[in-house]
Design a protein around this motif. Structure first.
Motif, PDB file in Angstrom:
ATOM      1  N   SER A 158      49.821  32.705  40.093  1.00  0.00           N
ATOM      2  CA  SER A 158      49.125  33.186  41.279  1.00  0.00           C
ATOM      3  C   SER A 158      47.653  33.386  40.971  1.00  0.00           C
ATOM      4  N   ASP A 167      45.800  35.568  42.544  1.00  0.00           N
ATOM      5  CA  ASP A 167      45.741  37.024  42.502  1.00  0.00           C
ATOM      6  C   ASP A 167      46.888  37.514  41.628  1.00  0.00           C
ATOM      7  N   ALA A 174      42.498  35.417  47.514  1.00  0.00           N
ATOM      8  CA  ALA A 174      43.901  35.210  47.870  1.00  0.00           C
ATOM      9  C   ALA A 174      44.189  35.734  49.273  1.00  0.00           C
TER      10      ALA A 174
END
Length: 360
Positions: free
Chosen positions: A183, A185, A336
């Motif tokens: 990810s 974030d 994000a």
């Protein structure tokens, strides 16, 4: 006339949450968690939920919740954004809870409201309200399929899964194969969920539940983005007052003052848009008024939060580029968030249709 100012109760809630996060969610600890396989801080989650009852803000008191509104939940999300807290509050206490409120499942609502269990709606984090979502197959009463981009699935105890028969099913997380993905974030991980003959309990109709959940998620995400932007501006001003160049505080240079003043104006506008979205959702409007308020908030919030974090990174100079300084966490969260629950462009397009001002 709608009053978007914070009430005394909301200010008291903010103070309590901020004090808790100051004591239990320091930047060094958050950074350290991102370097592990367990980025979620479940001890902090327990303090927020069992200690303060915040997971049940949107749940009526008769179902075990606090009977509060989206305005109070927005205040909590502002503070969680200011701390980039690695807890599944938006996923469980807002999005999954809203889906269950639409379905009317009292048992699961009570469990999520108490914080004993964490829920996750198994639709992609990138989806805007009203967008088409992926549904798994129902075969012989069991669920089969793969769902991608599911936020906080790795921390969930129960997944709310839409199926091709039009239903929304509760599936125990240990009955699914959940694979964490890389990810951007690191404080809000996403995962792929694979179901291969998993049992599920039908909760209700998927389409209205998902639509309601995504609208609330998008509307209250703006408050989290406000918290991110507010931290970025506040910390940048503080740093520029301390850092000196040519024996003068850097913050005294006129060019930097202009940049910070412009950012402050944008932050004020973002606060108004985010508060309006939360207030409209709190009033229970499920029609065009809520859709317009959410679209306006998200169309404006993402660019402001990203720009605030980018300015913070640049104006912190060399120290801002280090891993040890937390500004990178805020930039990643802002980036994000800018594609979560629909991009700013998608919300502008939706807004144009809602107010009948489409491009020629």
């Amino acid at each position: 006339m709608t009053d978007l100012l914070y009430t005394e109760e909301e200010d008291a809630l903010r103070s309590a949450v901020r004090d808790l996060l100051r004591d239990h969610c320091d930047p060094a600890g958050v950074i350290a968690r991102t370097e592990t396989d367990t980025p979620h801080d479940l001890a902090l989650w327990k303090s927020l939920t069992e200690g303060m009852g915040l997971a049940g803000l949107l749940v009526p008191e008769e179902l075990g919740g606090q009977g509060a509104t989206h305005r109070e939940a927005a205040v909590v999300l502002e503070e969680l954004g200011r701390a980039v807290a690695p807890v599944p509050y938006l996923s469980s206490a807002v999005v999954a809870t809203e889906a269950l409120l639409e379905c009317g499942d009292e048992q699961l609502l009570g469990e999520l409201a108490s914080g004993r269990r964490i829920g996750a709606l198994a639709v992609g984090l990138h989806l805007a309200p009203g967008a088409a979502f992926t549904a798994v197959r129902v075969m012989d009463g069991l669920l089969h399929g793969e769902l991608t981009g599911i936020a906080d699935a790795t921390a969930a105890d129960v997944l709310l899964v839409p199926a091709d028969d039009g239903g929304l099913y509760a599936v125990e997380a240990d009955a699914a194969e959940i694979t964490r993905r890389t990810s951007f974030d690191l404080t809000r991980p996403v995962a792929t969920v694979r179901l291969d003959g998993a049992a599920g309990r039908r909760l209700g109709e998927a389409e209205p539940a998902v639509r309601r959940a995504l609208r609330a998620g998008a509307g209250l995400l703006a408050s989290e983005q406000l918290g991110v932007a507010d931290w970025a501006l506040t910390e940048t001003v503080r740093y520029l007052k301390e850092r000196k160049q040519f024996n003068r505080p850097v913050g005294g240079f006129q060019a930097l003052k202009h940049r910070l003043a412009q950012l402050w104006l944008e932050l004020v506008n973002l606060r108004a848009a985010a508060r309006n979205a939360a207030d409209t959702l709190a009033n229970g409007d499920s029609g065009d008024e809520a859709a317009v308020a959410v679209a306006v908030a998200q169309a404006y919030a993402a660019p402001v939060a990203v720009r605030a974090a980018e300015e913070a990174l640049q104006l912190h100079a060399g120290i801002g580029m280090t891993w040890e300084h937390p500004v990178h966490l805020y930039l990643k969260r802002a980036k994000a968030d800018s594609i979560a629950y629909g991009t700013a462009g998608a919300h502008r397009a939706a807004l144009a249709e809602l107010v009948d001002l489409q491009a020629p």
